[in-house]
Design a protein around this motif. Structure first.
Motif, PDB file in Angstrom:
ATOM      1  N   ARG A  39       0.669  -1.176   0.042  1.00  0.00           N
ATOM      2  CA  ARG A  39       0.026  -0.062  -0.005  1.00  0.00           C
ATOM      3  C   ARG A  39       0.829   1.183   0.000  1.00  0.00           C
ATOM      4  NH1 ARG A  39      -3.592  -2.656   3.813  1.00  0.00           N
ATOM      5  NH2 ARG A  39      -2.521  -1.455   5.424  1.00  0.00           N
ATOM      6  N   ARG A  40       2.178   1.269   0.631  1.00  0.00           N
ATOM      7  CA  ARG A  40       2.730   2.529   0.879  1.00  0.00           C
ATOM      8  C   ARG A  40       3.455   2.621  -0.454  1.00  0.00           C
ATOM      9  NH1 ARG A  40       4.931   4.824   6.317  1.00  0.00           N
ATOM     10  NH2 ARG A  40       3.893   6.464   4.802  1.00  0.00           N
ATOM     11  N   ILE A  41       3.878   1.531  -1.066  1.00  0.00           N
ATOM     12  CA  ILE A  41       4.822   1.626  -2.317  1.00  0.00           C
ATOM     13  C   ILE A  41       3.559   2.438  -3.494  1.00  0.00           C
ATOM     14  CG2 ILE A  41       5.600   0.570  -4.319  1.00  0.00           C
ATOM     15  CD1 ILE A  41       6.619  -1.570  -1.953  1.00  0.00           C
ATOM     16  N   GLU A  42       2.583   1.860  -3.634  1.00  0.00           N
ATOM     17  CA  GLU A  42       1.543   2.592  -4.321  1.00  0.00           C
ATOM     18  C   GLU A  42       0.978   3.925  -4.052  1.00  0.00           C
ATOM     19  OE1 GLU A  42      -1.387  -0.459  -3.975  1.00  0.00           O
ATOM     20  OE2 GLU A  42      -0.608  -2.040  -5.224  1.00  0.00           O
ATOM     21  N   GLY A  43       1.174   4.143  -2.795  1.00  0.00           N
ATOM     22  CA  GLY A  43       0.720   5.379  -2.514  1.00  0.00           C
ATOM     23  C   GLY A  43       1.599   6.359  -2.180  1.00  0.00           C
ATOM     24  N   ALA A  44       2.846   6.271  -1.838  1.00  0.00           N
ATOM     25  CA  ALA A  44       3.972   7.007  -1.484  1.00  0.00           C
ATOM     26  C   ALA A  44       5.012   6.992  -2.668  1.00  0.00           C
ATOM     27  CB  ALA A  44       4.710   6.914  -0.142  1.00  0.00           C
ATOM     28  N   GLY A  45       5.015   6.229  -3.392  1.00  0.00           N
ATOM     29  CA  GLY A  45       6.293   6.082  -4.636  1.00  0.00           C
ATOM     30  C   GLY A  45       7.765   6.203  -4.260  1.00  0.00           C
ATOM     31  N   PRO A  46       7.995   5.423  -3.075  1.00  0.00           N
ATOM     32  CA  PRO A  46       9.544   5.850  -2.666  1.00  0.00           C
ATOM     33  C   PRO A  46      10.523   5.509  -3.851  1.00  0.00           C
ATOM     34  CG  PRO A  46       8.665   3.424  -2.357  1.00  0.00           C
ATOM     35  CD  PRO A  46       7.490   4.161  -2.759  1.00  0.00           C
ATOM     36  N   ASP A  47      11.636   5.755  -3.709  1.00  0.00           N
ATOM     37  CA  ASP A  47      12.645   5.889  -4.421  1.00  0.00           C
ATOM     38  C   ASP A  47      13.396   4.308  -4.480  1.00  0.00           C
ATOM     39  OD1 ASP A  47      12.731   8.585  -5.662  1.00  0.00           O
ATOM     40  OD2 ASP A  47      13.506   9.030  -3.512  1.00  0.00           O
ATOM     41  N   LEU A  48      13.200   3.712  -3.364  1.00  0.00           N
ATOM     42  CA  LEU A  48      13.868   2.233  -2.973  1.00  0.00           C
ATOM     43  C   LEU A  48      13.142   1.752  -1.908  1.00  0.00           C
ATOM     44  CD1 LEU A  48      17.570   1.378  -3.338  1.00  0.00           C
ATOM     45  CD2 LEU A  48      16.394   0.960  -1.196  1.00  0.00           C
ATOM     46  N   VAL A  49      12.982   0.265  -2.200  1.00  0.00           N
ATOM     47  CA  VAL A  49      12.563  -0.570  -1.067  1.00  0.00           C
ATOM     48  C   VAL A  49      13.611  -1.613  -0.486  1.00  0.00           C
ATOM     49  CG1 VAL A  49      10.761  -2.228  -0.598  1.00  0.00           C
ATOM     50  CG2 VAL A  49      10.044  -0.227  -2.060  1.00  0.00           C
ATOM     51  N   ILE A  50      13.478  -1.326   0.654  1.00  0.00           N
ATOM     52  CA  ILE A  50      14.240  -2.622   1.728  1.00  0.00           C
ATOM     53  C   ILE A  50      13.144  -3.415   2.130  1.00  0.00           C
ATOM     54  CG2 ILE A  50      15.955  -2.962   3.387  1.00  0.00           C
ATOM     55  CD1 ILE A  50      16.939  -0.003   3.010  1.00  0.00           C
TER      56      ILE A  50
END
Length: 232
Positions: A39-50
């Motif tokens: 959900r956070r990836i889809e909503g916040a659009g981070p530059d990178l995910v760990i």
């Protein structure tokens, strides 16, 4: 610096990693499991995910698969306590860009983070507008990180793009696994060179989805790989 999403269900570890990442100058977002992370990836659009691999509700492997199926190419680093080569290969097969095996030092993790962000920044800031590389039926757009084969779009990760770009830049030249790993990743991290086989296998599968007869990435037994410079 970047906006980093940390997906980790171990609160104590998440606190330590968040502090280290923030001290390195990045903004940190957090999620406690894969569902919240998605959900956070889809909503916040981070530059990178760990992301941890072993998590409730949605594990790290499934998270990778869902993102790549949705054509989301955000760089992903997996944290895993399993050191088996098959687990590392599985993560890369599903679309992860890198992995770090627990236990690890924050210095190692940050080196991987910085390497991925640096590659993204180089691509985003490159003044190569309109510089599309074409070789036969293949087209590479370095500025947009887009690949087309026989006119059809092929979705690739950043590492896959760099590997393909290296092969195409010198058609017919044989590259060893170590050479390809260095060109594709461009960092000092220690990774089993045999994982290049995983990247190549993934690229071949994606190209074969467009053209089942695809055979341009050629294995040279005992040496490495090359892009065949003959044929269409």
């Amino acid at each position: 610096m970047g906006r980093i999403l940390l997906i980790e269900d171990d609160t104590a570890l998440a606190d330590v990693l968040s502090l280290a990442v923030e001290d390195a100058g990045h903004a940190v977002l957090r999620a406690c499991d894969g569902v919240e992370g998605l959900r956070r990836i889809e909503g916040a659009g981070p530059d990178l995910v760990i992301s941890d691999v072993n998590m409730p509700r949605l594990d790290g492997f499934s998270l990778c698969r869902r993102l790549r199926e949705a054509k989301n190419l955000v760089p992903i680093i997996l944290l895993t306590s399993r050191d088996a080569e098959i687990d590392q290969a599985l993560g890369l097969e599903l679309g992860a860009d890198d992995y770090v095996v627990k236990p690890f030092s924050t210095r190692v993790l940050l080196a991987r983070v910085h390497a991925l962000l640096r590659r993204q920044e180089i691509r985003a800031g490159a003044s190569r507008a309109g510089c599309v590389v074409a070789l036969g039926a293949l087209q590479l757009d370095p500025e947009r990180l887009e690949v087309r084969y026989r006119g059809a779009p092929v979705t690739v990760t950043l590492t896959e793009f760099r590997l393909l770009e290296a092969l195409v830049a010198r058609p017919g030249v044989v590259f060893s696994r170590n050479q390809l790993l260095e060109l594709a990743r461009n960092d000092d991290s220690t990774v089993d060179a045999r994982l290049v086989d995983t990247y190549v296998r993934r690229l071949r599968r994606k190209m074969e989805a467009v053209d089942p007869a695809f055979e341009r990435i050629e294995t040279v037994i005992g040496a490495g790989y090359r892009w065949r410079d003959r044929g269409a």
